[in-house]
Design a protein around this motif. Sequence first.
Motif, short mmCIF file in Angstrom:
data_model
loop_
_atom_site.label_atom_id
_atom_site.label_comp_id
_atom_site.label_asym_id
_atom_site.label_seq_id
_atom_site.Cartn_x
_atom_site.Cartn_y
_atom_site.Cartn_z
N ILE A 1 0.85 -1.19 0.00
CA ILE A 1 0.00 0.00 0.00
C ILE A 1 0.88 1.24 0.00
N THR A 2 0.86 1.95 -1.07
CA THR A 2 1.73 3.11 -1.26
C THR A 2 0.90 4.38 -1.51
N PRO A 3 1.51 5.54 -1.35
CA PRO A 3 0.78 6.79 -1.54
C PRO A 3 0.30 6.95 -2.98
N PRO A 4 -0.77 7.70 -3.19
CA PRO A 4 -1.23 7.97 -4.55
C PRO A 4 -0.13 8.64 -5.37
N GLY A 5 -0.11 8.32 -6.65
CA GLY A 5 0.92 8.87 -7.51
C GLY A 5 0.85 10.38 -7.65
N THR A 6 -0.27 10.96 -7.29
CA THR A 6 -0.42 12.41 -7.40
C THR A 6 0.34 13.16 -6.31
N LEU A 7 0.74 12.42 -5.27
CA LEU A 7 1.50 13.06 -4.20
C LEU A 7 2.99 13.02 -4.53
N LYS A 8 3.60 14.17 -4.61
CA LYS A 8 5.01 14.26 -4.98
C LYS A 8 5.88 14.81 -3.87
N LYS A 9 5.36 15.75 -3.11
CA LYS A 9 6.17 16.39 -2.09
C LYS A 9 6.37 15.45 -0.90
N PRO A 10 7.59 15.40 -0.37
CA PRO A 10 7.86 14.53 0.79
C PRO A 10 6.93 14.79 1.96
N GLU A 11 6.60 16.04 2.22
CA GLU A 11 5.74 16.34 3.35
C GLU A 11 4.31 15.84 3.12
N SER A 12 3.87 15.89 1.84
CA SER A 12 2.53 15.38 1.52
C SER A 12 2.49 13.86 1.67
N ILE A 13 3.56 13.22 1.24
CA ILE A 13 3.64 11.76 1.37
C ILE A 13 3.68 11.37 2.84
N ALA A 14 4.46 12.09 3.63
CA ALA A 14 4.55 11.80 5.06
C ALA A 14 3.20 11.98 5.74
N GLU A 15 2.47 13.02 5.33
CA GLU A 15 1.14 13.25 5.90
C GLU A 15 0.18 12.12 5.54
N TRP A 16 0.25 11.64 4.29
CA TRP A 16 -0.59 10.52 3.86
C TRP A 16 -0.25 9.26 4.65
N GLU A 17 1.05 9.02 4.81
CA GLU A 17 1.49 7.84 5.55
C GLU A 17 0.95 7.85 6.98
N ALA A 18 0.92 9.01 7.59
CA ALA A 18 0.48 9.11 8.98
C ALA A 18 -1.03 9.09 9.13
N GLU A 19 -1.73 9.72 8.19
CA GLU A 19 -3.17 9.90 8.36
C GLU A 19 -4.03 8.92 7.57
N LYS A 20 -3.56 8.48 6.41
CA LYS A 20 -4.39 7.67 5.52
C LYS A 20 -3.98 6.20 5.46
N LYS A 21 -2.71 5.94 5.53
CA LYS A 21 -2.25 4.57 5.30
C LYS A 21 -2.78 3.57 6.34
N PRO A 22 -2.78 3.90 7.64
CA PRO A 22 -3.27 2.90 8.62
C PRO A 22 -4.66 2.38 8.29
N ALA A 23 -5.56 3.27 7.88
CA ALA A 23 -6.93 2.83 7.56
C ALA A 23 -6.94 1.98 6.30
N ALA A 24 -6.09 2.35 5.31
CA ALA A 24 -6.02 1.58 4.07
C ALA A 24 -5.47 0.18 4.33
N VAL A 25 -4.48 0.09 5.20
CA VAL A 25 -3.92 -1.22 5.55
C VAL A 25 -4.95 -2.06 6.29
N LYS A 26 -5.66 -1.45 7.23
CA LYS A 26 -6.69 -2.17 7.99
C LYS A 26 -7.77 -2.71 7.07
N GLU A 27 -8.19 -1.89 6.10
CA GLU A 27 -9.21 -2.32 5.15
C GLU A 27 -8.73 -3.48 4.29
N ALA A 28 -7.48 -3.41 3.84
CA ALA A 28 -6.92 -4.48 3.01
C ALA A 28 -6.81 -5.79 3.80
N ILE A 29 -6.42 -5.70 5.05
CA ILE A 29 -6.33 -6.89 5.90
C ILE A 29 -7.71 -7.48 6.12
N ALA A 30 -8.71 -6.62 6.33
CA ALA A 30 -10.07 -7.10 6.56
C ALA A 30 -10.58 -7.92 5.39
#
Length: 227
Positions: free
Chosen positions: A27-56
């Motif tokens: 599970i990786t950030p959307p390709g539209t995110l380019k800036k390191p800070e945007s990617i870091a924000e996605w990793e912190a705020e969005k990825k956990p829920a995406a991982v949980k959904e994929a595991i479910a």
Amino acid sequence: MSSYLYLDIETIPSQDTAVHERIAATITPPGTLKKPESIAEWEAEKKPAAVKEAIAKTSFDGALGHICCIGWAVGDQEPKAVDIGNVDNEKRMLEFFVNAIHAQSRQLVTPTVVGHNVVDFDIRFIWQRAIILGVRLPGWFPRDPKPWGDDTFDTMTAFAGARNRISMDNLCRALGIPGKGEVDGSMVAGMWERGEFAQIAHYCREDVERTRAIHKRMMIAFGQEAA
């Protein structure tokens, strides 16, 4: 003795941390995110829920998920259910189920496995877990069933057709049969995590009862006797 074996299983997502880690790595950030800070924000705020959904979603995949409860009934006999409180006991649960239906199948005439979406899900999932865990299923247990074969009767396909679907709850409502009430399959994983194993087994037995009631109504329309 009836030739019908009514069947239902309840499944849970993979409990293997290695599987969770592999899923998280995919599970990786959307390709539209380019800036390191945007990617870091996605990793912190969005990825956990995406991982949980994929595991479910692994609860629908017999290669990764687990059977946590199996319910069945032969003809008009009282429904039975066997459940697990630890995935390490999944093999033992399958073996218990196999031994139980093997003993009962001696009294059956050309057993027909009846379930709701049983062809595409329950039977396939049981086979997948049996192969992985090294459990030998009875020789008559359907291996590559067709919805209208003599070895299976799929209540979903019988009502909705091969290309459409209908939930058990909606079909029960259409037929005037009591539905699922406050519990449905989407809640099983959470119930299992909370240790509500007896409640899962009760729900599974009720699904077996609902399946049998649906099947009997269908047999009346088909001019056959479900006994």
